[in-house]
Design a protein around this motif. Structure first.
Motif, PDB file in Angstrom:
ATOM      1  N   UNK A  58       0.857  -1.178   0.000  1.00 51.71           N
ATOM      2  CA  UNK A  58       0.000   0.000   0.000  1.00 51.71           C
ATOM      3  C   UNK A  58       0.896   1.232   0.000  1.00 51.71           C
ATOM      4  N   UNK A  59       0.398   2.284  -0.625  1.00 52.11           N
ATOM      5  CA  UNK A  59       1.233   3.479  -0.747  1.00 52.11           C
ATOM      6  C   UNK A  59       1.488   4.112   0.611  1.00 52.11           C
ATOM      7  N   UNK A  60       0.605   3.859   1.553  1.00 50.08           N
ATOM      8  CA  UNK A  60       0.759   4.511   2.854  1.00 50.08           C
ATOM      9  C   UNK A  60       1.402   3.577   3.874  1.00 50.08           C
ATOM     10  N   UNK A  61       1.892   2.447   3.377  1.00 52.17           N
ATOM     11  CA  UNK A  61       2.509   1.490   4.287  1.00 52.17           C
ATOM     12  C   UNK A  61       3.659   2.154   5.029  1.00 52.17           C
ATOM     13  N   UNK A  62       3.788   1.799   6.312  1.00 46.82           N
ATOM     14  CA  UNK A  62       4.757   2.546   7.127  1.00 46.82           C
ATOM     15  C   UNK A  62       6.172   1.996   7.011  1.00 46.82           C
ATOM     16  N   UNK A  66      10.450  15.168  -0.905  1.00 43.13           N
ATOM     17  CA  UNK A  66      11.284  14.549   0.142  1.00 43.13           C
ATOM     18  C   UNK A  66      10.438  13.796   1.162  1.00 43.13           C
ATOM     19  N   UNK A  67       9.462  13.092   0.662  1.00 41.46           N
ATOM     20  CA  UNK A  67       8.610  12.283   1.531  1.00 41.46           C
ATOM     21  C   UNK A  67       9.208  10.880   1.592  1.00 41.46           C
ATOM     22  N   UNK A  68      10.152  10.697   2.507  1.00 36.66           N
ATOM     23  CA  UNK A  68      10.943   9.463   2.497  1.00 36.66           C
ATOM     24  C   UNK A  68      10.115   8.249   2.897  1.00 36.66           C
ATOM     25  N   UNK A  69       9.136   8.473   3.744  1.00 36.70           N
ATOM     26  CA  UNK A  69       8.302   7.350   4.172  1.00 36.70           C
ATOM     27  C   UNK A  69       7.561   6.752   2.971  1.00 36.70           C
ATOM     28  N   UNK A  70       6.989   7.640   2.175  1.00 32.81           N
ATOM     29  CA  UNK A  70       6.266   7.174   1.000  1.00 32.81           C
ATOM     30  C   UNK A  70       7.216   6.530  -0.003  1.00 32.81           C
ATOM     31  N   UNK A  71       8.394   7.102  -0.115  1.00 31.94           N
ATOM     32  CA  UNK A  71       9.363   6.539  -1.053  1.00 31.94           C
ATOM     33  C   UNK A  71       9.662   5.091  -0.688  1.00 31.94           C
ATOM     34  N   UNK A  72       9.819   4.842   0.611  1.00 33.55           N
ATOM     35  CA  UNK A  72      10.123   3.476   1.007  1.00 33.55           C
ATOM     36  C   UNK A  72       8.920   2.569   0.805  1.00 33.55           C
ATOM     37  N   UNK A  73       7.732   3.124   1.035  1.00 28.16           N
ATOM     38  CA  UNK A  73       6.529   2.321   0.795  1.00 28.16           C
ATOM     39  C   UNK A  73       6.385   2.004  -0.693  1.00 28.16           C
ATOM     40  N   UNK A  74       6.908   2.881  -1.548  1.00 27.23           N
ATOM     41  CA  UNK A  74       6.875   2.617  -2.973  1.00 27.23           C
ATOM     42  C   UNK A  74       8.118   1.851  -3.429  1.00 27.23           C
ATOM     43  N   UNK A  75       8.800   1.217  -2.481  1.00 30.72           N
ATOM     44  CA  UNK A  75       9.937   0.334  -2.772  1.00 30.72           C
ATOM     45  C   UNK A  75      11.061   1.019  -3.542  1.00 30.72           C
ATOM     46  N   UNK A  76      11.403   2.216  -3.120  1.00 27.84           N
ATOM     47  CA  UNK A  76      12.502   2.924  -3.795  1.00 27.84           C
ATOM     48  C   UNK A  76      13.756   2.064  -3.874  1.00 27.84           C
ATOM     49  N   UNK A  77      14.006   1.289  -2.801  1.00 35.75           N
ATOM     50  CA  UNK A  77      15.279   0.574  -2.769  1.00 35.75           C
ATOM     51  C   UNK A  77      15.286  -0.655  -3.684  1.00 35.75           C
ATOM     52  N   UNK A  78      14.167  -0.950  -4.336  1.00 33.02           N
ATOM     53  CA  UNK A  78      14.179  -1.993  -5.352  1.00 33.02           C
ATOM     54  C   UNK A  78      14.560  -1.437  -6.714  1.00 33.02           C
TER      55      UNK A  78
END
Lengths: 365, 752, 211
Positions: A356-360, B394-406
């Motif tokens: 989910x996009x809002x996943x923490x 710079x919304x790092x939380x969302x970036x990680x939720x969108x799997x930036x590190x993949x």
């Protein structure tokens, strides 16, 4: 020459945003031609007015925002909005209708939200809906398709159309108000269905010349829709957008129509073909629903988005108070797009399921 | 034909490979100097083996691997080491790092080297050792030490040889396969042996290298090696992508290919391993493509590691004025160089010198219209447009939720983006920032722990101090109570005495009080003891902290830090011992027997000194033993210093002891004297008072009262002038005195 | 039934309302237990956002006290080491508008610094050891002190107490390992950076105006 320090990739496709927009403009030509053939010069006049106003508005806003004007004008996005709005407006509408609509679309719906890429609502549809709610009389006065004109009335030529659209101009030159749109208007297929009482669909198709002279969904309208479908297929072929949203919308609309067709009784909401080929269905499916800025992001999301637009179109057409519903359906779904995005992230390589996009937290696979 | 899966996403940029495959792999004349960066791989830097001025032979190790994930570097030719210094290295930052500069002597003389006749005679461990000491890293990508990759713990079922070379322009692997297929196949056999003969061995090759395919094919007959061809599409050569294309499996997020039983090696690496095992040659050269329209000739060269790029370019008719940027690697993932003196390293597969027409400078980015072309192109099924959106804000939380590190930073999204947005740079910057924040978070958490620990410690100390203070207060109260008791006892006794009776008892009282005071002064051994105990506690807690610190330093501590910490522990331990011995030496307090205490006071300095000397001697012995045991030089030095100090202390103590008899007696007599004088004074006063008549007494007290009153008034005036807050108190005091004086005067008048 | 209700409207209404009250009360009570939010207390969360330099520039003796103060309503812009990032994070947590850093408490600096003791000059007074909030200074009385660089938070609390001024705050070397790409410049900046002739002349004017 000094050596540049740049990040990879160093190669780049030749296609630019302006090119994409040009393709979209190119794809509207069949529809524009069809509308002109069946409904006269009014659409072209609309498009000319909206385009001019859009460029002026865009340039003024850029000036006000202290941005380089030409750089942003060159992306053609304002033109696309303008042309789509111009195509959606009733031909021969008074000049101020396209002007007000375009102003709303460009200044309010687009730039007040931050400009290209930041607008949550489709600007052309915002403009259209504002007009429809504010000026319902002008916005529902569609001219009859040319073949249905009574013998004594000529189809207005370009000059006459211009006179109808610009009454003040007409007055200044000839001193008289010559010609009014009222002489040319007629009910659209969707209007006809909405106000049909007591006739079976079959009887209606036989009785009303709109249908009896046409093949599937009313003379003129069906061909305009085919033309937009052709333009849409061209864009699909050029990979300007993916098939997901338009196909989902058309499929869900067809399914709904089939479900409620009830064999053509007097209270029928119309056949699937009628819904597919009348009103703004194809324009909406291939030029409005596919607007990437305001639709859902992922392919899965676009499927849902398109399907829901289709369902909403049918619901509003059948039970709402407006005959056509593409604009309302699209705007309503624009609201929902971020929510859809949240739940439809694609499954990333190496992950077991999508997130989910809002996943923490990064919870791994 | 084997089933091949489709690459997810991907783009097809113009290949531009034909330019550099016209000629065979060439060799270059020796450059004037070679610059060999010490660390050309991912992992720990190797240990330097040479110093400036050394003469080295070709293939001689210049640095040896240090630690598990590390490889060495070797001299690419014979010559002299001119310097070891910081030099710009091939890195996107353009920063400098430690490099060895070698001036070739032109002889190109090999060091003695010998290959393995039959690699199957050796154990895989021995072969891995050769690979490691030959300095072999992955030649295709990031430069991960090959030996580490090949010593997988999991059982391997599939070996994949990456012959994809999907980046445009690069043809190094293509040419290598065309010219040395036999060596490559032998290398594959070695890899297969190393991995315990996996079931499947696949060579993945794109269909734009038909010549390489044809060259390899004859050597594969009769082997279980399968050559798999698939459609050219960038980035099929990414390790994860290739695995997905060939096997349909995905490397799990956060995992390695070995987790699904796959090992992937580049053809170039395979070739280098074959050279190392069969010929005993370390990795000192590689095939590098020199291409781009700013070079007159485009060709592949067997390039020595450390060759300055300017040398490669000069040999190919490089036109500086036409070249807009210099790229190391391909146009999709390569990085720009700001300096053409930068050397070729083990991972340099291509030097690209394009003209402005070829790779134009990107125009300013237009706004993102979320057209989704990037998402279509992404081989990892990410949503680049959303990542861009969140990277921008710079919304790092969302970036990680969108799997930036993949994100594998392949650049397909930026390539396809119609708005010219440098997406990859956004992702790189965000990844860097997220990593930085994570590191900061770790530091912050540690700082918080340390801060909280310190706070807790200080609170504990404070609590202990208050407890001690309470105890002391109590002790003092007891002493006072005892004294009071004594006093009453003596008054009770005194009535039996003779005519002086009441007066003398009063006198006695005063004497007793004075004695109690003196006693209280001398009763301080108790206090001393408390002090010493506190000292011990402090020393203990210090020792504890230091030890904890050492533990906290743990593995990451440098040797130097560890030494320091050990020295600190040693110091703390000594202090603790010292404190303990002092505590032992401290006299047992028996506050009710003043004389005994006095004796102790008298005796203690000497005793204490003797004890101190004894403990010091003990400690010296211990330290000497420790020095004998200590292996570490630094620790030894530290201990030695400690020993010297202890000896010094011992000498001091002995000196003191010598002086002590006299000194301590004088001291004790002095204390005795002080007490005695106080007693004498009190006695005299009491006697005087006793002998005085009431009238005289009253007179005397009136005079003293008058004096006191005067003083009090003076103070009051001063206080009033200053506006002191004690005015009221002073005033009442003065009034009281006045009252007393009046009453005394009336008494006197009555008497007289 | 209906008759009964119709005949006794007031009791019926009371019963109905009472019934509703009981049902909703039960539902709410159940929800309160079932869906109880057991988040960290706000102070913990705030504390974890603060940079833990324990520098006291905010006017509180350490980060946790400041976190407590924020929880009790103090302003959130008093932390120079954390800078705007920390302020934004806290504003996000508390769902308030992010203010800019209060310059009274110090300025945000990009470079991280650590304390460094010039060891020749150190007299071994232990004053800095006492001042260090994270026990990052090693040493004993009359012995040379040294800073454990990896533990130093750069709070510079040790600089002031040093009687011989032998402590310097030195920027930490940025090595290759710390290097990262910067975010690309915005489109506007890129347009401004373009050379004349790269863009249509009319835009040069507006570009200049924008500058």
């Amino acid at each position: 020459m000094a050596l540049l320090k740049l990040t990879s990739p160093h190669a780049h496709t030749a296609q630019s945003t302006a090119d994409v927009m040009k393709l979209v403009l190119l794809a509207t030509i069949p529809g524009l031609v069809a509308l002109t053939v069946f409904f006269g010069w009014g659409t072209i006049i609309n498009v000319l007015i909206t385009s001019a106003v859009a460029l002026i508005c865009e340039a003024s806003v850029m000036r006000l925002r202290k941005r380089p004007v030409m750089f942003y004008l060159k992306d053609n996005s304002a033109l696309v909005t303008a042309v789509l709005l111009g195509l959606a407006l009733p031909p021969l509408a008074p000049w101020w209708i396209p002007v007000v609509g375009t102003f709303f679309a460009i200044v309010i719906a687009k730039h007040l939200y931050g400009g290209l890429g930041y607008n949550p609502f489709n600007p052309a549809m915002v403009g259209y809906v504002v007009l429809l709610i504010s000026f319902p009389v002008q916005m529902t006065a569609w001219p009859a398709p040319a073949p249905l004109y009574p013998a004594e009335i000529d189809v207005p030529g370009f000059w006459q159309s211009l006179q109808i659209v610009l009454p003040f101009f007409n007055e200044a030159i000839t001193g008289t108000v010559n010609g009014s749109i009222d002489a040319y208007t007629a009910a659209t297929p969707l209007d006809t269905f909405k106000h049909n009482t007591g006739l079976l669909v079959e009887q209606l198709y036989k009785k009303d010349p709109l249908f009896s002279q046409g093949s599937w969904a009313g003379i003129g309208w069906e061909w305009a829709n085919f033309a937009f479908l052709a333009g849409g297929c061209f864009l699909l072929y050029r990979r300007v957008f993916t098939w997901h949203a338009p196909v989902a919308m058309l499929v869900s609309l067809t399914l709904c129509a089939a479900l409620f067709y009830d064999g053509g009784s007097s209270s029928s909401h119309g056949s699937p073909l009628l819904h597919l080929l009348s009103g703004g269905t194809m324009l909406g499916a291939f030029f409005i629903v596919t607007d990437p800025v305001t639709s859902a992001t992922s392919n899965r999301g676009r499927l849902i988005y398109g399907a829901l637009v289709g369902i909403l179109i049918f619901i509003i057409r059948s039970w709402g108070s407006y005959p056509d519903a593409v604009a309302f359906a699209v705007l309503l779904m624009n609201f929902a797009a971020p929510l859809i995005d949240n739940y439809t992230l694609p499954r990333t390589y190496g992950h077991k399921k999508s997130r989910k996009a809002t996943e923490k937290k990064d919870e791994g696979p | 034909m084997r089933k091949v899966w489709d690459l997810i996403g991907g783009v097809h940029p113009p290949e531009n490979k034909h330019q550099s495959v016209q000629d065979s792999i060439g060799t270059l004349p020796l450059p004037e100097k070679l610059v060999i960066p010490l660390n050309q791989h991912i992992g720990a830097p190797p240990k330097l083996l040479v110093s400036a001025g050394d003469i080295v032979l070709k293939g001689q190790p210049l640095a040896e691997p240090k630690g598990m994930v590390s490889v060495g570097v070797h001299a690419p030719t014979s010559g002299q080491i001119s310097e070891i210094s910081d030099y710009p290295i091939p890195h996107p930052s353009g920063m400098s790092a430690r490099c060895i500069t070698l001036i070739p002597d032109g002889k190109d003389q090999w060091i003695e080297h010998k290959g393995v006749d039959n690699f199957r005679d050796k154990t895989p461990e021995e072969l891995l050792d050769i690979i490691r000491s030959s300095g072999i890293t992955g030649l295709g990508g990031a430069g991960f030490p090959s030996a580490v990759k090949l010593s997988a713990r999991q059982p391997i079922s599939t070996l994949i040889i990456n012959a994809t070379e999907c980046e445009p322009y690069i043809t190094a692997d293509d040419m290598l396969m065309q010219e040395r297929p036999e060596a490559i196949v032998e290398g594959i056999k070695i890899l297969s042996y190393l991995l315990g003969e996996p079931d499947e061995i696949l060579i993945g090759i794109e269909d734009n290298k038909p010549k390489a395919y044809e060259a390899l094919e004859p050597y594969l007959e009769g082997t279980n090696i399968e050559l798999v061809e698939f459609t050219t599409r960038y980035p099929s050569g990414g390790e994860k992508q290739l695995i997905q294309i060939l096997t349909g499996k995905e490397v799990p997020n956060g995992g390695l290919p070995a987790d699904i039983g796959i090992v992937c090696q580049n053809v170039g690496t395979t070739h280098a391993i074959q050279r190392a095992i069969v010929h005993g040659e370390p990795l000192i050269s590689r095939v590098t493509t020199v291409t781009g329209k700013a070079c007159a000739t485009n060709r592949n060269y067997q390039t020595l590691i450390g060759t300055p790029i300017s040398h490669l370019l000069e040999q190919n008719g490089f036109n500086q004025s036409q070249c807009s940027r210099l790229v190391m690697g391909g146009p999709m993932m390569g990085f720009t160089l700001e300096n053409s003196e930068i050397p070729v390293i083990k991972t340099t597969n291509c030097i690209l010198a394009p003209t402005e027409d070829e790779l134009p400078t990107p125009p300013p980015a237009q706004p993102c219209i979320r057209c989704g072309m990037c998402a279509e192109a992404c081989p990892a099924s990410l949503l680049p447009q959303q990542l861009f959106w969140y990277a921008q804000s710079q919304n790092y939380e969302r970036l990680e939720a969108h799997s930036l590190f993949d994100c594998i930073e392949c650049g397909a999204c930026s390539y396809i983006c119609p708005s010219n947005i440098p997406l990859v740079q956004y992702y790189r910057a965000s990844k860097g920032e997220i990593r930085k924040l994570a590191a900061e978070k770790v530091n912050a958490d540690r700082a918080r722990q340390r801060f909280e620990f310190q706070k807790a410690r200080k609170e504990k100390e404070e609590a202990e101090k208050t407890a001690k203070r309470e105890a002391r207060k109590k002790a003092a109260e007891q002493a006072r109570a005892k004294a009071a008791e004594n006093a009453t006892a003596s008054t009770e006794d005194s009535p039996v005495a003779t005519s002086a009776t009441a007066k003398s008892s009063a006198a006695d009282d005063i004497i007793k009080a004075a004695m109690a005071r003196a006693e209280a002064k001398k009763a301080s051994p108790e206090e001393q003891r408390a002090k010493l105990e506190r000292g011990v506690v402090r020393a203990e807690s210090h020792l504890e902290t230091v030890e904890q610190r050492l533990q906290a330093l743990g593995s990451e501590a440098t040797d130097k830090q560890r030494e320091q910490a050990q020295a600190a522990i040693e110091d703390a331990r000594l202090r603790l011992e010292d404190a303990k011995s002092k505590l032992q030496a401290a006299p047992e307090s028996k506050p009710d027997k003043a004389k005994e205490v006095m004796a102790k006071v008298q005796a203690s300095p000497k005793e204490a000194l003797e004890k101190k000397i004894a403990t010091l001697k003990d400690r010296i012995n211990v330290t000497e033993e420790k020095i004998a045991e200590a292996e570490d030089d630094a620790l030894k030095v530290a201990l030695q210093k400690g020993l010297e100090k202890q000896q010094e202390k011992l000498r001091d103590a002995e000196q003191q002891l010598k002086d002590a008899p006299t000194e301590s007696t004088t001291a004790s007599t002095k204390t005795e004297d002080a007490a005695a004088t106080a007693i004498a004074k009190a006695q005299a006063k009491a006697a005087a008072q006793a002998s005085m008549s009431d009238e005289e007494k009253l007179r005397a007290s009136i005079t003293s009262l008058q004096a006191r009153l005067k003083k009090a008034q003076e103070r009051l005036v001063a206080a009033e002038e200053e506006g002191s807050e004690h005015i009221d108190a002073l005033r009442t005091g003065a009034e009281k005195l006045q009252a007393k004086l009046t009453s005394a005067e009336t008494e006197l008048s009555e008497l007289s | 039934m209906f008759e009964l209700i119709a005949q006794h409207p007031i009791p019926a209404a009371l019963v109905a309302l009472g019934g509703l009250a009981i049902i909703f009360g039960a539902v709410l009570g159940f929800a309160a237990i079932k869906f109880k939010v057991e988040g960290d207390p706000i102070v913990e969360q705030l504390d974890s956002l603060l940079p833990q330099t324990q520098c006291g520039q905010c006017g509180y003796p350490g980060c946790r006290p400041y976190a407590e103060a924020i929880a009790n309503g103090d302003t959130i812009n008093k932390c120079p080491p954390g800078g705007q990032t920390t302020i934004n994070a806290i504003a996000d947590l508390l769902d308030v508008e992010a203010p800019t850093l209060d310059e009274e408490h110090g300025e945000e600096s990009d470079t991280r610094t650590v304390a460094y003791i010039r060891e020749d000059e150190c007299i071994g007074c232990t004053k800095c050891i006492q001042a260090c909030p994270v026990d990052a200074i090693l040493g004993a009385a009359k012995l040379m002190h040294t800073v454990i660089v990896s533990e130093c938070t750069g709070c510079d609390l040790c600089v002031e107490p040093c009687p011989v001024d032998c402590i310097d705050m030195l920027p930490v070397d940025k090595g290759l390992a710390d290097w990262k790409w910067d975010l690309p410049p915005s489109a506007e900046e890129q347009i401004k950076a373009l050379r004349p002739g790269d863009i249509i002349a009319s835009d040069q004017d507006s570009g200049d105006q924008a500058a």
